[in-house]
Enzyme design. Structure first.
Site, PDB file in Angstrom:
ATOM      1  CG  ASN A   1      -1.591   1.352   1.443  1.00 36.04           C
ATOM      2  OD1 ASN A   1      -1.934   2.035   0.478  1.00 36.04           O
ATOM      3  ND2 ASN A   1      -1.771   1.739   2.698  1.00 36.04           N
ATOM      4  N   GLY A   2       0.814   2.052  -1.047  1.00 38.56           N
ATOM      5  CA  GLY A   2       1.633   3.256  -1.024  1.00 38.56           C
ATOM      6  C   GLY A   2       2.171   3.639  -2.386  1.00 38.56           C
TER       7      GLY A   2
ATOM      8  NE  ARG B   1     -13.806  19.301  18.899  1.00 35.74           N
ATOM      9  CZ  ARG B   1     -13.391  20.147  19.846  1.00 35.74           C
ATOM     10  NH1 ARG B   1     -12.291  20.883  19.632  1.00 35.74           N
ATOM     11  NH2 ARG B   1     -14.075  20.268  20.970  1.00 35.74           N
TER      12      ARG B   1
ATOM     13  CB  THR C   1      -8.244  17.266  17.797  1.00 34.08           C
ATOM     14  OG1 THR C   1      -7.933  18.238  16.812  1.00 34.08           O
ATOM     15  CG2 THR C   1      -7.135  16.231  17.851  1.00 34.08           C
TER      16      THR C   1
END
Length: 615
Positions: A101-102, A345, A342
């Site tokens: 993955n990448g 959010r 956070t």
């Protein structure tokens, strides 16, 4: 981003048990195959069921490989060589198999170092198996990019697992009762089958030959010794431009995320300057596409549009309402796999935006994550007592990125089959930026030096300006604030309607680990544990006191802020232009009843300041 899942050393007994569990749901297999084939088919069905859990990460192709008691699976999001780069990938005689993955940005250079090897595909990840054949486990440090991979050497049945330097790609490791080791891009691939699992540490390699983890990434800054290299704005500028140019490697449509803040605006500006003449421009056009999300009238929407007009990008502006965000919270927590306040959010608007971007046919975006950690851009850095503390805090923030911003950027986008690239987290750029004497990074308003001053100054070109002055010197605005201040206020109000004072009173008994201190945190935690009830899952999420995204240690820099613990930048009292008006003790916040009507009350949705400070 792709999705990977591997089971290494799976016992025959456990296979038989899984076959029996699946018999009821897979009865149709018995009418199609003989009894010998059925056993194999059912196991594949089991593995594919786990594999499909990650299908959102790679909708373009699915691949499964089995050798003895090892199984490797891959869900592909095709960015480079979409036609022939399906995984798993192999060396010439297929004795070495890898699922990745990448993106490997220096794959063309590495191919030149392997003149005696024949490559099956044009995929950037195709170099890994061949590099391992030549250099063994040391090949990991030769890779320049973001990656997580599992490599199986069938010659001796050994394997290695590796994750990129900073943890831009997500990766987890688990252990099952049968002794097998499980590797997955997300918790979802492990939580039903592993007795224990945890985040695979960034910059590390697991070797079956060595029998454990070791750190392959060892840059000078990792020791936290304070550097002394003088600041050279041109060196910093060139390093960042090189980091962006690397990430223009693509065979599919792409764009940039543009909030109108310093970091995303610099990414967009540099991309726009260097796009012409690239392979991507010849294929998809030289005019850059940019994307921004926010509540109607938010600071980011206004600033993003202005920057887009300045750069001449094709700009796409996405609006959402507080209710849209609230409705998506459960999906966000399921995909992002955290209960950190956070992160949730900020992930929610990014999650909503990613869905819109993917609907336009775009598969890759370049983003501005990592700058605040490297340069001390969060507003609490105004309180750093000296350069030593400042530097140590930036080191701690970079080391923790995989638990916060990298996790958000990776999983919010991959939930919709979109890839996010982050040039600020380029290894070479980090080395340059973290080698600068931190005295230059200190925030000194009396001298005209606001947060990230050295980065702003590096791109303050009077002859060929990169950005308008007031954008270049715009005050730091955290993403969850910039999309509209009423977004966070609305989340708090919604949580207050669902979490009672009695719940908060008993929170420490219900959640003894990382006990929520606010109703918002409690609300997210209950959703998280419904999806991921395992003890291992809750341990993957960081905790501790924070103000304006600080570490717990940095909270000590200002005693007045300790009574206003909130990850929002507006908790930086006396620094943020629209800071919270009063200091509220944590206990009071936890038990406060915030009226729901605040959702529609947007007094703080103001535009960005015209000029935070003169250049």
């Amino acid at each position: 981003m792709c999705g990977i899942l591997a089971v290494l050393g799976c016992s025959d007994d456990s296979q038989a048990k899984r076959v029996r569990v699946l018999e009821l749901s897979r009865r149709q297999c018995f009418s199609l195959f003989c009894s010998v084939v059925v056993v194999v088919c059912l196991f594949v069905c089991f593995f594919n069921t786990n594999h499909a859990i990650l299908k959102h990460r790679g909708p373009d192709w699915s691949g499964i490989y089995q050798h003895g008691d090892c199984f490797l699976a891959h869900q592909r999001l095709a960015i480079i060589d979409p036609a022939s780069g399906d995984q798993p990938l192999f060396n010439e005689d297929e004795s070495i198999v890898v699922t990745v993955n990448g993106e490997i940005y220096n794959h063309e250079e590495l191919r030149k170092r392997l003149p005696n090897h024949k490559f099956r595909t044009g995929s950037d990840c195709d170099v890994i198996a061949h590099l391992y054949e030549e250099y063994g486990e040391e090949c990991v440090d030769m890779l320049d990019g973001m990656f997580s991979f599992v490599l199986l050497d069938t010659r001796d049945n050994s394997f290695i697992v590796a994750r990129d330097a900073i943890g831009i790609t997500s990766l987890y490791i688990g252990w099952a009762l049968d002794g097998s080791i499980w590797i997955s891009s997300e918790i979802k691939g492990l939580n039903d089958d592993c007795e224990h699992f945890e985040s695979f540490p960034p910059g590390h390699l697991y070797s079956s030959k060595q029998g454990g983890l070791r750190r392959w990434y060892n840059p000078p800054w990792f020791t936290e010794i304070v550097p002394s290299t003088p600041y050279d704005p041109l060196v910093l500028r060139r390093a960042f431009e090189n980091a962006v140019i690397k990430r223009l490697m693509t065979d599919v449509p792409f764009g940039v995320l543009l909030s109108g803040g310093l970091d995303s605006s610099l990414v967009a500006s540099v991309t726009a300057r260097h796009l012409a003449g690239t392979k991507a421009a010849k294929e998809w056009g030289a005019q850059l596409h940019s994307f921004c999300v926010g509540l109607e009238g938010s600071p980011d929407l206004k600033a993003g549009k202005e920057v887009a007009n300045y750069l001449g990008t094709i700009h796409h502006e996405f609006h959402f309402t507080v209710q849209d965000g609230i409705d998506a919270i459960e999906d966000v927590i399921y995909h992002v796999e955290t209960y950190d306040v956070t992160t949730i959010r900020a992930s929610t608007p990014m999650f909503l935006m990613s869905r819109k971007i993917k609907s336009l046919g775009v598969k890759m975006v370049i983003s501005g994550e990592g700058s605040d950690e490297i340069f001390g851009g969060y507003l609490y850095f105004h309180k750093a007592p000296n350069k030593e503390e400042f530097h140590r805090e930036t080191c701690h923030k970079i080391k923790a990125l995989h638990q916060y911003d990298c996790l958000r950027a990776n999983k919010s986008t991959s939930a919709w089959g979109l890839e996010a690239r982050v040039p600020f987290l380029d290894k070479d750029f980090i080395n340059v930026a973290m080698d600068i004497d931190p005295e230059w990074k200190l925030i000194k308003p009396n001298e005209g030096r606001i947060e990230k001053w050295i980065l702003r100054k590096a791109f303050d070109d009077e002859e060929q300006p990169y950005l308008p002055k007031h954008i270049l010197y715009r005050q730091k605005e955290q993403f969850s604030d910039g999309v509209g201040y009423s977004w966070i206020d609305g989340l708090k109000a919604h949580a207050a309607e669902h979490v009672t004072d009695r719940m908060m009173l008993n929170a420490r008994y219900i959640f003894p680990h990382n006990t929520p201190t606010t109703k918002e945190a409690y609300y997210y935690r209950t959703i998280f544990e419904r999806f991921f009830p395992q003890n291992s899952a809750k341990l993957t999420v960081p905790g501790g006191a924070s103000v304006a995204c600080s570490t717990a240690k940095a909270v000590e820099w200002d005693s007045a802020w300790s009574n206003n613990l909130d990850p929002s930048g507006r908790a930086a009292l006396g620094v943020h232009d629209s800071a919270y008006e009063a200091q509220v003790p944590v206990a009071a916040v936890a038990n406060a009843k915030i009226p729901s009507k605040i959702i529609n009350n947007v007094p703080r949705m103001v535009s960005a300041p015209t000029v935070a400070i003169k250049s």
